[in-house]
Structures are given as structure tokens and as C-alpha cells.
Motif scaffolding. Sequence first.
Motif, short mmCIF file in Angstrom:
data_model
loop_
_atom_site.label_atom_id
_atom_site.label_comp_id
_atom_site.label_asym_id
_atom_site.label_seq_id
_atom_site.Cartn_x
_atom_site.Cartn_y
_atom_site.Cartn_z
N PRO A 22 0.85 -1.22 0.00
CA PRO A 22 0.00 0.00 0.00
C PRO A 22 0.88 1.26 0.00
CG PRO A 22 0.02 -1.01 2.16
CD PRO A 22 0.78 -1.94 1.26
N GLN A 23 0.23 2.38 -0.29
CA GLN A 23 0.97 3.65 -0.36
C GLN A 23 1.55 3.98 1.01
OE1 GLN A 23 -1.37 6.89 -1.80
NE2 GLN A 23 0.38 8.28 -1.97
N GLY A 24 2.82 4.31 1.05
CA GLY A 24 3.48 4.68 2.28
C GLY A 24 3.98 3.50 3.09
N TRP A 25 3.92 2.27 2.50
CA TRP A 25 4.33 1.07 3.25
C TRP A 25 5.82 1.05 3.43
CZ3 TRP A 25 7.49 -3.04 1.88
CH2 TRP A 25 7.47 -4.16 2.75
N ARG A 26 6.26 0.62 4.63
CA ARG A 26 7.68 0.48 4.95
C ARG A 26 7.89 -0.88 5.60
NH1 ARG A 26 7.75 4.06 2.08
NH2 ARG A 26 8.70 6.15 2.26
N PRO A 27 9.01 -1.56 5.30
CA PRO A 27 9.27 -2.87 5.93
C PRO A 27 9.52 -2.72 7.42
CG PRO A 27 11.17 -2.17 4.65
CD PRO A 27 10.09 -1.18 4.36
N ASP A 28 9.25 -3.78 8.14
CA ASP A 28 9.45 -3.78 9.58
C ASP A 28 10.94 -3.62 9.88
OD1 ASP A 28 9.89 -4.80 12.32
OD2 ASP A 28 7.77 -5.34 12.22
N PRO A 29 11.30 -2.72 10.83
CA PRO A 29 12.73 -2.51 11.14
C PRO A 29 13.43 -3.76 11.62
CG PRO A 29 11.38 -0.76 12.06
CD PRO A 29 10.43 -1.79 11.57
N SER A 30 12.63 -4.76 12.18
CA SER A 30 13.28 -5.97 12.70
C SER A 30 13.70 -6.93 11.60
CB SER A 30 12.34 -6.69 13.67
OG SER A 30 11.17 -7.12 13.00
N TRP A 31 13.21 -6.69 10.36
CA TRP A 31 13.58 -7.59 9.27
C TRP A 31 15.00 -7.30 8.83
CZ3 TRP A 31 8.64 -6.78 5.82
CH2 TRP A 31 7.51 -7.27 6.53
N PRO A 32 15.71 -8.32 8.33
CA PRO A 32 17.09 -8.08 7.86
C PRO A 32 17.06 -7.24 6.59
CG PRO A 32 16.40 -10.32 7.36
CD PRO A 32 15.34 -9.74 8.23
N PRO A 33 18.13 -6.50 6.37
CA PRO A 33 18.17 -5.68 5.15
C PRO A 33 18.23 -6.55 3.91
CG PRO A 33 20.29 -5.66 6.26
CD PRO A 33 19.36 -6.36 7.19
N ALA A 34 17.68 -6.01 2.81
CA ALA A 34 17.70 -6.74 1.55
C ALA A 34 19.12 -6.73 0.98
CB ALA A 34 16.73 -6.12 0.56
N PRO A 35 19.52 -7.81 0.32
CA PRO A 35 20.85 -7.85 -0.30
C PRO A 35 20.98 -6.73 -1.34
CG PRO A 35 19.87 -10.05 -0.23
CD PRO A 35 18.80 -9.09 0.16
N ALA A 36 22.24 -6.29 -1.55
CA ALA A 36 22.49 -5.23 -2.52
C ALA A 36 22.04 -5.68 -3.90
CB ALA A 36 23.99 -4.89 -2.55
N GLY A 37 21.32 -4.80 -4.61
CA GLY A 37 20.86 -5.08 -5.96
C GLY A 37 19.67 -6.04 -6.02
N TRP A 38 19.00 -6.25 -4.89
CA TRP A 38 17.88 -7.19 -4.85
C TRP A 38 16.72 -6.67 -5.71
CZ3 TRP A 38 17.23 -12.00 -3.32
CH2 TRP A 38 15.91 -12.51 -3.21
N GLU A 39 16.14 -7.56 -6.53
CA GLU A 39 14.99 -7.19 -7.35
C GLU A 39 13.71 -7.46 -6.57
OE1 GLU A 39 14.98 -9.02 -11.15
OE2 GLU A 39 17.06 -8.49 -11.61
N PHE A 40 13.03 -6.35 -6.17
CA PHE A 40 11.81 -6.50 -5.39
C PHE A 40 10.61 -6.91 -6.25
CE2 PHE A 40 14.40 -4.01 -2.53
CZ PHE A 40 14.08 -4.52 -1.29
N TRP A 41 10.68 -6.64 -7.56
CA TRP A 41 9.58 -7.03 -8.45
C TRP A 41 10.15 -7.86 -9.58
CZ3 TRP A 41 4.70 -6.15 -7.03
CH2 TRP A 41 4.49 -5.22 -6.01
N ILE A 42 9.55 -9.08 -9.71
CA ILE A 42 10.03 -9.99 -10.74
C ILE A 42 8.83 -10.49 -11.55
CG2 ILE A 42 12.03 -10.74 -9.40
CD1 ILE A 42 10.47 -13.23 -8.66
N PRO A 43 9.06 -10.93 -12.81
CA PRO A 43 7.94 -11.46 -13.62
C PRO A 43 7.28 -12.66 -12.95
CG PRO A 43 9.88 -11.06 -14.97
CD PRO A 43 10.33 -10.90 -13.56
N GLU A 44 5.97 -12.72 -13.12
CA GLU A 44 5.19 -13.84 -12.57
C GLU A 44 5.56 -15.14 -13.31
OE1 GLU A 44 2.94 -15.80 -10.10
OE2 GLU A 44 2.79 -13.62 -10.03
N ASP A 45 6.00 -16.18 -12.58
CA ASP A 45 6.34 -17.47 -13.19
C ASP A 45 5.14 -18.40 -13.12
OD1 ASP A 45 8.94 -16.75 -13.74
OD2 ASP A 45 9.67 -17.40 -11.76
N PRO A 46 5.00 -19.26 -14.12
CA PRO A 46 3.94 -20.28 -14.02
C PRO A 46 4.25 -21.27 -12.91
CG PRO A 46 5.36 -20.75 -15.88
CD PRO A 46 5.79 -19.40 -15.35
N PRO A 47 3.27 -21.97 -12.38
CA PRO A 47 3.51 -22.93 -11.29
C PRO A 47 4.57 -23.95 -11.70
CG PRO A 47 1.16 -22.66 -11.67
CD PRO A 47 1.85 -21.93 -12.76
#
Length: 468
Positions: A22-47
Motif C-alpha cells: 500500500p501507499q506509504g508502506w515500509r518494511p518492519d525494522p526488525s527484518w534483515p536488510p535486503a541484499p544489494a541489488g535485490w529485485e523487489f519485483w520480478i515477472p510472474e512465473d507459471p507454477p
Amino acid sequence: MPEYRFNSPPGWPVPPREWKPPQGWRPDPSWPPAPAGWEFWIPEDPPATAPPGVSEQPERKSGGLFGGKKRLEEENAQLRAWVERLGGMDAMRVSAMTEALHVEHAGLQVAINDANRRLRETEQRVVQTEETVLLQEVGVYEYRHPLSDAVAYKDKLAQVKARIKAMAKEGQAVVGATNWQVNGSASEGRKMVRDFSKLMLRAYNAEADNCVRTMRPYKLQSAIDRLEKVVESIVKLGRTMNIHVNPGYHRTRIYELELTADHLAKQEEEKELVRAQREQQREEEAARREFEREKTRLRKEEAHYRSALAKLLKNGAASAESVDELKAKLEEIGAAVSDVEAREANVRAGYVYVISNIGAFGENVVKIGMTRRLEPEDRVRELGDASVPFRFDTHALIFSEDAVGLEGRLHAELTDRRLNKVNLRREFFHATPAEVRDLLQKIAGQHLLEYRDTAEALEWRQSVAPTP
């Protein structure tokens, strides 16, 4: 245009597939940081599915373990394609699939365990009552409460039934709670307990009476088990009011079942004894009539020769040879009469017979018995009446002054080969005629003048012969 989905970094919870931040969403501070260059959006794969031609559990082909190089190369290619497919998925998705499979497996295991538990409970409640199964397991009946005869069992059963009625009348059959109340009324509570107790007692007695009516000695244990299950059911149904069958009353009804089984077994035993005695009486009566007929014939013949001798002597012209011949004939007839009278007086004298009936009982089965008849073949013909499909074949007829003893010794030698090990008056044995011949020679101590090892069985052989 390809659809995209949110790709959670390692250590982040996996959101639903359709989830969008949702708009303004932020990850929980307790979660580990994402790896450098991590792709947060990827193409939908078939099952993720197995590649075409690859089954999740590869089918073993008929070639066995050493199926050939070509087959191994095909399987390796299929496996590599599957591994590459999995490698193309992100780690979070593979982890989610694995967890889902674990959950599904755990659920199936719980369902299997529950089904097995219910199956065991059902098996414990079921009592085997099918007669075919019970008959397959039947053994020699052993009396639970040995008494002298069927009359003694009948008297004992009458006493037990009177005690059962007295216990039911005095309220000692099914008992329940005494402090039960209905709408605060103790008297109403006692009335309800009495009514339910009567209902339970009727159900219990109905099952017990049915077990008594349908009792057969081989059904005894099954009937006891059925009654035990009824007691358990009454305890479960009447648990709230503590209604249960009085153990003393239940023991008395079990005692009734045991006495009933003993009574039936004793009755059958006595009936069989009576049948055997009647058969023996018929045989003795037939032998007595035969002796009488033979004595009458001999005496008639003796009277004829005496009359002829008297006429010769009266004429005075008879030759000495004719007179001596008639006197010799009279002596012969007198000896024959004495022999018949001796046979009639000696109840142990008679013929031991060895017969078989291949068409009725199969090969290597013989019947060994004895008869006091003057014509033993008459007895053999009677045994081959309409009760068996074919006539008996006679292998030997041995006269003995102690035919009863000779028959008993033969039976003792073959006791472990009896067809009927319960009713010893059934004189059939698993043995060949030749084996019985050897026993006779050993026991009688003399050579048998006439003995047939092979049964003719003409009627049977003609019946089974192929039609032209």
C-alpha cells in the motif's frame, strides 16, 4: 505484457501472491536488510511443474537396474531439466512450496493415524458371528461343567433360570445411581433411573435369550463375547446415571450359556450312542434270525434223512453202504447244527470285513468292521444301500472265534489314521487295502487264503469313464 509480483528478500515473510504494497508502506525494522541489488519485483512465473515427459516419481522400466546407457542418459536429461527449473525460482518460493508440502504431508499422516485408530476401535467392538468362520475354527468340544447325562444338565439349567428370574425380580440385574434428581425431586430421579434400568435390562436379556436360543457348542465363545459387548454398551449409555449390569447377574447368564452348550453337546453324544446301540441291536436281530433260519433248514434236512434211514431199515433190504451213507449224512448235519448253535452262543465269534468305496470316499480309505452273520456279504450289501452312491468292494472276510478282539486290534493299529477322530464308532481309516492285509497277517499270525488288494469299483469306473 508480463505480470509482476513482489519478491520478498531472504528472511522476510512471504506475502500472498496478489499482494501489493500500500501507499506509504515500509518494511518492519526488525527484518534483515535486503541484499544489494535485490529485485523487489520480478515477472510472474507459471507454477513449478515437472517438465514434459518427466514424472515426479519416475516409472521403473522393464529393463531393471541395468536398463542400458540410452535409458540412463534420457533420465539424466530429464532430471537436469527439472533441477534447472527449480534453480530458476527464487529461494523464498522454493521454501514456501517445501513448507506447504510438509504441512500437507503432516495433515495426511494425522488423517491416516485417525483412520487406523477408528479401525482398531471398530475391530474391538465387532464379534465374529459368521457360522462358516466359526466352523472352520471348531475343535473337539470340551465340557465347561461336566455332568453325568443330559437330564442332569436340564435340571441344572432349570435351577439357573429360576435364579436369573429371582435376581431380575429383586432388582439385582441392572443397577443405577440412587441420588439422581429430576427437577429437584429425588423420587422422580429414582423413577427415571428405574425406567432406564428396565429398558437396559430388556436389551441385555434380549441378547442373552437370543444367544441361548441359537446356541451351538462351537458358538459358545462367540456368544460370550457378544454378551460382553452388550455389557460394555450399557455401561457407556448409562454412564450419566451410573447404570450397569450387575456383575453377579452377568456371571449367572454366562453360566447359563455354558450349561446350554454342555447340554446340547451331551444330548448329541447320547443320541449318537442310542443310534449306535440301535444299529447294534438291528445287526444282532438280523444275525439271530439268520441262525434260526439255518437251524430250521438243518433240522428239516435232518428229519428228511432220518425218515429215509428208517424206511431203509424197515424194509430190511437196504445195503450196508446206503445205511452208512445216510448215517454219515446225519452226523454231518448234526455237526452243522452244533456249529450254528455254538456260533449263536459265542457273541464274539464272527467275520471281520475289510471293504472300500472309491466312488464315495476316495482311494486309500477302508472300512474295517465285524458281523456275526452267517452270510457276511449280506452285511456288506446293506452298508452299500441308497445312503452311498456306489456299492462297497470287499477286500477280505476273515472268520475268527474272537472277531471282536481282532477288529479292536486292527482299529488300535490304525487309530492315528481315523477319518472321524471324535465318533470312534465310525470305522473308516486312511489306509490302503495292502496295508491292512499286512496288519492282518501280522496280527492273525496266519496266511490269508483270499485277499483282494485292488478294488473293482465297477459302477464308479463306468460312471467316470469318458462317453464315446
